[in-house]
Scaffold this active site. Sequence first.
Site, PDB file in Angstrom:
ATOM      1  N   ASP A 243       0.858  -1.186   0.000  1.00 35.64           N
ATOM      2  CA  ASP A 243       0.000   0.000   0.000  1.00 35.64           C
ATOM      3  C   ASP A 243       0.901   1.245   0.000  1.00 35.64           C
ATOM      4  O   ASP A 243       1.875   1.289  -0.759  1.00 35.64           O
ATOM      5  CB  ASP A 243      -0.967  -0.039   1.195  1.00 35.64           C
ATOM      6  CG  ASP A 243      -2.143   0.925   1.047  1.00 35.64           C
ATOM      7  OD1 ASP A 243      -3.184   0.509   0.498  1.00 35.64           O
ATOM      8  OD2 ASP A 243      -2.008   2.088   1.456  1.00 35.64           O
ATOM      9  N   TYR A 393      -3.577  11.100   0.531  1.00 32.44           N
ATOM     10  CA  TYR A 393      -3.948  10.851  -0.861  1.00 32.44           C
ATOM     11  C   TYR A 393      -3.867  12.140  -1.676  1.00 32.44           C
ATOM     12  O   TYR A 393      -3.355  12.146  -2.804  1.00 32.44           O
ATOM     13  CB  TYR A 393      -5.356  10.257  -0.946  1.00 32.44           C
ATOM     14  CG  TYR A 393      -5.400   8.786  -0.603  1.00 32.44           C
ATOM     15  CD1 TYR A 393      -5.495   7.825  -1.599  1.00 32.44           C
ATOM     16  CD2 TYR A 393      -5.329   8.362   0.727  1.00 32.44           C
ATOM     17  CE1 TYR A 393      -5.524   6.471  -1.292  1.00 32.44           C
ATOM     18  CE2 TYR A 393      -5.347   7.020   1.047  1.00 32.44           C
ATOM     19  CZ  TYR A 393      -5.453   6.074   0.038  1.00 32.44           C
ATOM     20  OH  TYR A 393      -5.456   4.726   0.342  1.00 32.44           O
ATOM     21  N   HIS A 450      -4.489  -7.909  -0.047  1.00 35.17           N
ATOM     22  CA  HIS A 450      -3.830  -6.619   0.099  1.00 35.17           C
ATOM     23  C   HIS A 450      -3.093  -6.456   1.427  1.00 35.17           C
ATOM     24  O   HIS A 450      -2.011  -5.872   1.469  1.00 35.17           O
ATOM     25  CB  HIS A 450      -4.883  -5.524  -0.045  1.00 35.17           C
ATOM     26  CG  HIS A 450      -4.323  -4.141  -0.060  1.00 35.17           C
ATOM     27  ND1 HIS A 450      -3.590  -3.638  -1.115  1.00 35.17           N
ATOM     28  CD2 HIS A 450      -4.377  -3.132   0.866  1.00 35.17           C
ATOM     29  CE1 HIS A 450      -3.233  -2.394  -0.855  1.00 35.17           C
ATOM     30  NE2 HIS A 450      -3.694  -2.066   0.342  1.00 35.17           N
TER      31      HIS A 450
END
Length: 482
Positions: A243, A393, A450
Amino acid sequence: MVLMQQRQEKESSVFGGIMLLEVFLVLGTLLLYFLFSKKKEETLPFKDGWWGKGQKPVTKEDSSIRPFKVETTEEELSDLFRRLDQARFTEPLENSCFHYGMNSVHLRKVVSYWKNQFNWKKQVEILNKYPQFKTKIQGIDIHFVHVKPPRLPEGQAAKPLLMVHGWPGSFYEFYKIIPLLTDPASHGLGDEHIFEVICPSIPGYGFSEAPHKKDFNSVSAASVFYELMLRLGFNEFYTQGGDWGWLICTNLAQIAPNHVKGLHLNMVSVSKLGLPQLLSVLLGRYFPGLFGLQDEDVRRMFPFLKKGLYRILSESGYAHIQATKPDTVGCGLNDSPVGLAAYILEKFSSWTDMEFQSLEDGGLERKFSLDDLLTNIMIYWVSGCIVSSMRFYKENLQKGIGTQKHEKLTVQVPTGIASFPNEILHTPQAWAKKKYTNIISFHFMPQGGHFAAFEEPELLAKDILQFVDKVEKEQLWKKKGE
């Protein structure tokens, strides 16, 4: 006539000599270019920022390392339970399972467990079982877990390993893999390579202070963590991440290639693709060998519309919100623990296995316990970090994909990739090597998604161990500049 002929021959000879000299000059220039310019690999500049409040003080920053423990007051817990009691739920559509996001029927069950059975004080003891610290770097407090091996064979030194989490995870993701790396022999993994593990919280996540200024991106985090490792006395170390941890560790390898001995990743993404990679999207299913694709690549990638394009569209809505207006939705999540749980748990369902969306409970407890899931959520709740974690982000994506310097630079550090089958998007080695030019280990993992360290700690630990073994035995980090 004879004189003219002699003059022409002389001029021809001189012209030929000049031509030959020019050819040698061109060839020599090309040779020098390939000998020297390629050796001089460009690194990513270290980002020396100031992320604290106000102006940077003229006095030297306090570089002390302070012990830290997770603590929660009774007032904080009372406030949490009051909010849980006052939660307002919306009925889901019939037979919708998790296709519309977190199913509120199952969410009620989670909240009931949270109120009546979940023991946060017990989980705090688990969180505090590993030594934790804080230190101020570039104006903000950095939280990290630092676990040394309980024992070392005579004459053997522990290998420093920096492990970096992502969103919506935390340092807690590594709690099950830490003992496999710091004490592998006790878990049947041998004692040839033993690690000293450092798991920091990304600034703005968990118990690391959030940046107070704009533009704190992955390069900023990598620079902070590089400074952390040097402060701890580690001049050479390994890094591991998935990630955001993938990008932060990648940037760290670009900033300090002579200090990062090896880079291990359980997620890889390449933002700049060339014509061969684009053609492989169209033709790779039919001519895999032509594009360097393996059978497993084909199985994971195609049909590309379904497993690539549609998946990006269906699973990236959150990223668009967080990359544009994170504070807006963040206000609601920071005020409602039930809303926060729904937002985070939906990712632990879909990103663990996309097929879990068709289950009434989202498959949440197939790989995780509710105690583990709620512990991760509580880290976000008690620290109040959901908004600052989402801002990461925007800081990384607001300038567009493919526009930043780190995206244009390759990685020469020895790289190992553990490719898990249920990762949201699959990146084949044929694509990854365009960015990571020194991949020495690429393995298709048999299961997992993930959150690799959280889901499959033993599988990930084994892959890290074999990767480090290869780097150490072949002394590959010493050959980076050769």
